[in-house]
Design a protein around this motif. Sequence first.
Motif, PDB file in Angstrom:
ATOM      1  N   ILE A 277      -4.791  -0.694  17.660  1.00  0.00           N
ATOM      2  CA  ILE A 277      -4.290   0.639  17.316  1.00  0.00           C
ATOM      3  C   ILE A 277      -4.018   1.485  18.553  1.00  0.00           C
ATOM      4  N   LEU A 278      -4.885   1.350  19.572  1.00  0.00           N
ATOM      5  CA  LEU A 278      -4.803   2.234  20.733  1.00  0.00           C
ATOM      6  C   LEU A 278      -4.323   1.530  21.986  1.00  0.00           C
ATOM      7  N   ASN A 279      -4.137   0.208  21.896  1.00  0.00           N
ATOM      8  CA  ASN A 279      -3.704  -0.582  23.056  1.00  0.00           C
ATOM      9  C   ASN A 279      -4.679  -0.427  24.220  1.00  0.00           C
ATOM     10  N   ARG A 280      -5.973  -0.386  23.886  1.00  0.00           N
ATOM     11  CA  ARG A 280      -7.024  -0.276  24.901  1.00  0.00           C
ATOM     12  C   ARG A 280      -8.160  -1.225  24.550  1.00  0.00           C
ATOM     13  N   PRO A 281      -8.731  -1.906  25.553  1.00  0.00           N
ATOM     14  CA  PRO A 281      -9.911  -2.726  25.277  1.00  0.00           C
ATOM     15  C   PRO A 281     -11.105  -1.840  24.939  1.00  0.00           C
ATOM     16  N   ALA A 282     -12.047  -2.410  24.243  1.00  0.00           N
ATOM     17  CA  ALA A 282     -13.245  -1.655  23.883  1.00  0.00           C
ATOM     18  C   ALA A 282     -14.024  -1.247  25.122  1.00  0.00           C
ATOM     19  N   CYS A 283     -14.541  -0.025  25.096  1.00  0.00           N
ATOM     20  CA  CYS A 283     -15.383   0.478  26.182  1.00  0.00           C
ATOM     21  C   CYS A 283     -16.554   1.201  25.528  1.00  0.00           C
ATOM     22  N   PRO A 284     -17.625   0.463  25.183  1.00  0.00           N
ATOM     23  CA  PRO A 284     -18.751   1.073  24.460  1.00  0.00           C
ATOM     24  C   PRO A 284     -19.359   2.242  25.226  1.00  0.00           C
ATOM     25  N   SER A 285     -19.760   3.266  24.486  1.00  0.00           N
ATOM     26  CA  SER A 285     -20.387   4.420  25.096  1.00  0.00           C
ATOM     27  C   SER A 285     -21.721   4.038  25.739  1.00  0.00           C
TER      28      SER A 285
END
Length: 290
Positions: A277-285
């Motif tokens: 959806i965002l064209n970004r890899p996951a970056c957990p908080s």
Amino acid sequence: MPLRATVPTPSKGWQACLTLGFQRQGSRTILGSCLHRGPLQVQRPFYPEGEAVCHVAILHPPGGVVGGDELRFNAALDANSHALITTPAAGKFYRSAGPMAYQTQRLTVAAGAVLEWLPQENIVYAGAKIHAITRVELQGDARFIGWEILCLGRPAAGEIFTTGEYRQNFELWRDGEPLYLEHSRYNGGDPVLAARWGLQNQPVSATLLCAGSPPDGVNIIRAGWEELMALLPATGAGELATVTQLDGVLIGRYLGPSAVRARRLFTLAWEVLRPAILNRPACPSRFWNT
């Protein structure tokens, strides 16, 4: 449109309000405004994945909500900004001596902007009285991924939600039109908590919502459908999880015994949805590991 039809009579509880405004400056999303009153604050912004995405965590220093408290949180994202909002710990709603507590959250996302609303779970103690309202308003092609996780009682302590009242509104709108409306009301000891058509004696229920940019957002969501369905076998004994789609919104649901398990499953889903959806890899908080 008001978030509720009536305004509670002022009480002696905490009256807190936090209003955040996010803006895009060049390639950077900044926290351009931060106004707070009472014990509701935000830590400084973090940028673990570069300048484009602003990560913030909402703080409630008292550590819990009691009867008579009223917490209001407002966030507005200007065009083309991107914010990830979370909490550093689970929210706790304690037993009330009588008054209702209120938690109202209004999130407005302008065209071209992205909001990731990823708070940790809310734990509702037996005897608590709380009305929690979250309304997300998308404008134009704004995108949204968010969840809310509810735990009735304290299963780890053997506490069952036998008394109290919890009301929950979780709403997603786009350009003034409703995309998803969930209105729930649970009374302690109510038959719905045990019924097979209800919560089936499971203390934890959770909802994940994902809305891409129309009309392409629908196709992008479908592209990740099989990956999300593959996550469902990760559920354990006594757990139920499902993924459905309605009017361009992907809806994930969880019912089971563990808030930690619910958050873990939704995090896996978010890791699939975010690139799609965002064209970004996951970056957990960073707060999810504390």
